[in-house]
Design an enzyme around this catalytic site. Structure first.
Site: not given
Ligand SMILES: [Zn+2]
Length: 567
Positions: A164, A231
């Site tokens: 992401d 994340e």
């Molecule tokens: Zn990162």
């Protein structure tokens, strides 16, 4: 080409140094591990007076016999164009993570771009998808590839990253030189949201595995590629379930080492290049303070409204920062040792003698901490921080505020913890409550009764993440192998002839590895780069970029590291 071309180099042509390195790489994996450890113990005794033992340059066997693949990766312009184009294709898929962080099982539509990215990887890296087993854990947006090793007695190596990216602020789009998802290579630099954080890392791993398979490399140690998908919003679905999946499969301490993003990459001082893998990570915590006060018409206000009282609290929090200290376990101390030991002059006023005596001299310790505090660049590494990030209060111009909410985000110093961090804010809330005659409730328990009816503070904390356990470094084969490969690429490829030191350090931000602590004590946060990727790469900012040189070196690093650790 590179690994199994059958070319044999006669022994007499190898230098003594080469023979030593060949011997070392033969001992790296497998049954010879104990001999490797023994060797390091002897060496440690020998170098016991060194404050910063630099790992040996560790070149894989293939580099010594035929390094043509590595040459191609780092110098062949047409190969580079192809590899960069593969990276750009993934940058053009906007796999954004938003703070609402919806449940992937309930809202699959929200994650549809991840499925597009997976399909793109499948087409772009066919050898990886033919040879490695792909699993998705509890969520189909995770990617966990397993490259089965030939020796099942060896613990697997994990190479991690996240798919992401942070969204682009619509108000800043006009300031981008190219469209954030256009994916552009100008011949020198590669641009696009997520290119530095963290798609270059993912693609460099996939590209290196693709090459290794193509040239016939078979790992003795299983290699796992673990790519989460959230994340940037805490990894609660992605890394969390990858961690559980791997724990279930391999058990506690069942993983050899984990390499993930993080760490500032290369710093220069007095002609020496310092590579700075993070072997520790600060903790984090959020304090939430809510003040409920009596409402009413603003024509008859009290002396202090809820907003005024909160302002006073924020002022008292900000004027008394957390006391800085550099714990003996803080890897930043090792970086200081390394700077002192491997440079002669500097323009940053390093208190050399005090750093050398840090461990045993309290005066020296005080002096060093004062010096750190005076350096903008370093001061975050030895203190717990506090940032009042969100404040809500009031709703109408002629009505008194009834509810005021404040969020303070903390990054916790190595050697401290969530409890101590919370305690300081709690004490300040208590002092403010007493000053204004207010009540105080701490996590549902009354600390000060609201006897005046003026109002009450409610204090809570959330998202406690303790500072990460510090990974062992010098003398441990996992570290020597990892750091020795970093040194190899920087010394032989990136900056030939330069003095390279691999120094342990810490990262101030958090990574997916917070979900992997039980898997291994050897966690290295390091996104290979030829420069400082955070300050020069505009990570999370406008015109996010990475140089093509950095990218090719990242591929080279993964290519050599897999061989060094799994030969
Ligand atoms: Zn990162």
């Amino acid at each position: 080409m590179g690994i199994r071309n059958g070319r044999v180099v006669p022994l007499y042509r190898l230098t003594a140094n080469t023979i030593l390195l060949v011997t070392v790489s033969l001992f790296v994996c497998g049954l010879h591990l104990s001999k490797w450890s023994m060797r390091l113990k002897d060496e440690e005794l020998f170098e016991s007076d060194s404050l910063c033992p630099n790992p040996r340059n560790l070149r894989p066997l293939s580099y010594m016999t035929d390094n043509s693949t590595l040459e191609m990766v780092t110098h062949d312009v047409s190969y580079r164009a192809g590899a960069v184009e593969k990276l750009l294709g993934s940058v053009r898929i906007p796999t954004e993570s938003f703070d609402d962080h919806l449940d992937p099982l309930e809202f699959p539509q929200y994650y549809k771009n991840f499925a597009v990215l997976h399909e793109y990887f499948r087409k772009t890296y066919p050898e990886v998808h033919k040879t490695l087993k792909l699993e998705r854990t509890a969520y189909e947006y995770n990617l966990v590839y397993t490259w089965q090793g030939t020796d099942s007695s060896l613990k697997p190596l994990v190479l991690a990253g996240h798919q992401d990216v942070v969204p682009v602020n619509a108000e800043t789009i006009g300031q981008w030189g190219y469209g954030p998802y256009e994916g552009v290579f100008d011949g020198e630099d590669i641009y696009g949201r997520g290119v530095a954080d963290c798609k270059a890392l993912l693609n460099s791993i996939l590209e290196s595995v693709e090459l290794l398979i193509k040239y016939g490399f078979e790992p003795s140690r299983t290699v796992i590629l673990a790519f989460g998908f959230d994340e940037e919003v805490g990894g609660g679905y992605g890394a969390q379930t990858i961690g559980e999946f791997l724990l279930d499969k391999y058990g506690e301490n069942g993983i050899y080492a984990i390499v993930d993003e993080g760490g500032s990459s290369v710093e220069q001082l007095d002609g020496t290049y310092f590579a700075l893998p993070a072997v520790g990570e600060k903790g984090s915590l959020t304090s939430l303070i809510q003040l409920n006060t009596k409402g009413g018409h603003s024509s008859v206000p009290p002396e202090n409204t809820g907003i005024g009282i909160m302002a006073d609290l924020i002022h008292s929090v900000e004027t008394t920062p957390y006391k800085p200290f550099l714990d003996l376990t803080n890897p930043f101390l090792k970086y200081l040792y390394c700077m002192v030991e491997h440079t002669e002059n500097d323009d940053i006023g390093l208190p050399r003698s005090q750093i050398r005596h840090y461990e045993h001299n309290s005066y020296a310790r005080e002096h060093v901490v004062e010096w750190i505090e005076s350096h903008e660049k370093f001061k975050w590494l030895s203190r717990t921080t506090q940032a009042a990030d969100i404040f809500h209060s009031g709703f109408k111009v002629n009505a008194l505020p009834e509810v005021s909410k404040l969020y303070i985000n903390h990054r916790i110093n190595i050697g401290s913890n969530c409890k101590d961090t919370e305690l300081k804010i709690m004490e300040q809330a208590e002092a403010t409550a007493l000053k204004y005659g207010l009540g105080l409730i701490y996590k549902g328990e009354t600390v000060i009764e609201d006897t005046t009816g003026l109002g009450t503070f409610h204090f809570e904390t959330s998202q406690c993440l303790e500072p990460a356990p510090v990974s062992p470094t010098h003398g441990y084969p996992e570290w020597e192998e990892f750091a020795g490969t970093v040194r190899h690429i920087l010394e032989d490829i990136t900056y030939p002839g330069a003095k390279i030191v691999v120094a342990p350090s810490i990262t101030t931000g958090n990574t997916d590895t917070a979900k992997y602590w039980k898997l291994t004590e050897n966690i290295y946060r390091y996104r290979f780069s030829t420069t400082n990727a955070v300050t020069q790469g505009h990570i999370h900012g406008i015109n996010e970029t990475i140089s093509a040189k950095s990218y090719m070196n990242m591929i080279a690093f993964a290519y050599e590291y897999i061989q060094n650790s799994c030969h």
